[in-house]
Design an enzyme around this catalytic site. Structure first.
Site, PDB file in Angstrom:
ATOM      1  N   ASP A 134       0.855  -1.460   0.158  1.00  0.00           N
ATOM      2  CA  ASP A 134       0.162   0.093   0.037  1.00  0.00           C
ATOM      3  C   ASP A 134       0.802   1.159   0.101  1.00  0.00           C
ATOM      4  O   ASP A 134       2.071   1.107   0.496  1.00  0.00           O
ATOM      5  CB  ASP A 134      -0.900   0.095   1.323  1.00  0.00           C
ATOM      6  CG  ASP A 134      -1.710  -1.041   1.234  1.00  0.00           C
ATOM      7  OD1 ASP A 134      -2.234  -1.658   0.240  1.00  0.00           O
ATOM      8  OD2 ASP A 134      -2.585  -1.283   2.172  1.00  0.00           O
ATOM      9  N   ASP A 136       0.985   4.713   2.091  1.00  0.00           N
ATOM     10  CA  ASP A 136       0.190   5.586   3.158  1.00  0.00           C
ATOM     11  C   ASP A 136       0.643   6.906   2.867  1.00  0.00           C
ATOM     12  O   ASP A 136       1.844   7.189   2.863  1.00  0.00           O
ATOM     13  CB  ASP A 136       0.837   4.888   4.212  1.00  0.00           C
ATOM     14  CG  ASP A 136      -0.111   3.431   4.643  1.00  0.00           C
ATOM     15  OD1 ASP A 136      -1.023   3.182   4.416  1.00  0.00           O
ATOM     16  OD2 ASP A 136       1.023   2.635   5.017  1.00  0.00           O
TER      17      ASP A 136
END
Length: 205
Positions: A134, A136
């Site tokens: 991911d 962030d």
């Protein structure tokens, strides 16, 4: 270090013994002072800086404390989205880094940066990233931000080549941008716990 560390900053310590109140046994085996720890959100009656230690496994996270005088270097999330830093990263081909590069192509009316595993990899060049990682993101916002500009940010984030989430940092804590835009309120994470609010830029007693 003279500047006060803020949540999500990565900091390096002058010695392994500078890390205080750590209970997890794996920390002594895996962590060394050459590796940064991340500033987290907490309060301490001794005015210490709350930090978290990252282990080799995803579930290995440990909370501890350091004295500010033992911090010798600091890297903020904003420093990691300098375009030259991103383009010269050994992880430039990874989707989260490509996503960060895409966001630098637009001039945003706020400071922003990268946290989490992508931020850690960019700051240390340790290969903790993979194709499914991911991205962030963090927006620093001392004052309320324009909703239309935030919606444009969300639209661009949704088009990135990886999953990405944004936290907005206010003077009183941090909240998930998608939650606030969707519901008109969000869970604000503060140093003393979390609270649901529609006004994350206002102090609530």
């Amino acid at each position: 270090m003279s500047a006060t560390p803020r949540p999500h900053d990565l900091v390096w310590l002058n010695h392994a013994s500078a890390l205080e109140d750590i209970a997890e046994p794996w920390v002594a085996q895996q962590w060394r002072a050459a590796l940064p720890v991340v500033v987290r959100r907490d309060v301490d009656d001794q005015a210490r800086v709350p930090v978290g230690v990252r282990g080799m496994k995803r579930e290995q996270r440990a909370a501890g404390w350091v004295q500010a005088r033992n911090i010798v270097r600091s890297v903020t999330p904003e420093m990691l989205v300098d375009r030259e830093v991103l383009l010269h990263s050994p992880f430039v081909s990874q989707p989260p880094v490509q996503g960060a590069i895409a966001l630098t192509l637009h001039r945003w009316p706020w400071g922003w940066g990268v946290t989490g595993s992508t931020g850690y990899a960019l700051a240390t060049e340790i290969p903790v990233l993979h194709a499914a990682s991911d991205l962030d993101l963090l927006i620093r916002a001392s004052q309320p931000l324009d909703r239309e500009a935030l919606l444009e940010w969300q639209t661009r984030v949704a088009q990135l080549p990886c999953r990405a989430d944004t936290q907005v940092e206010t003077p009183y804590g941090a909240f998930a941008l998608n939650e606030w835009l969707r519901d008109g309120r969000a869970l604000l994470k503060t140093s003393r716990g979390a609270r649901l609010t529609a006004t994350p830029w206002h102090r609530e007693e």
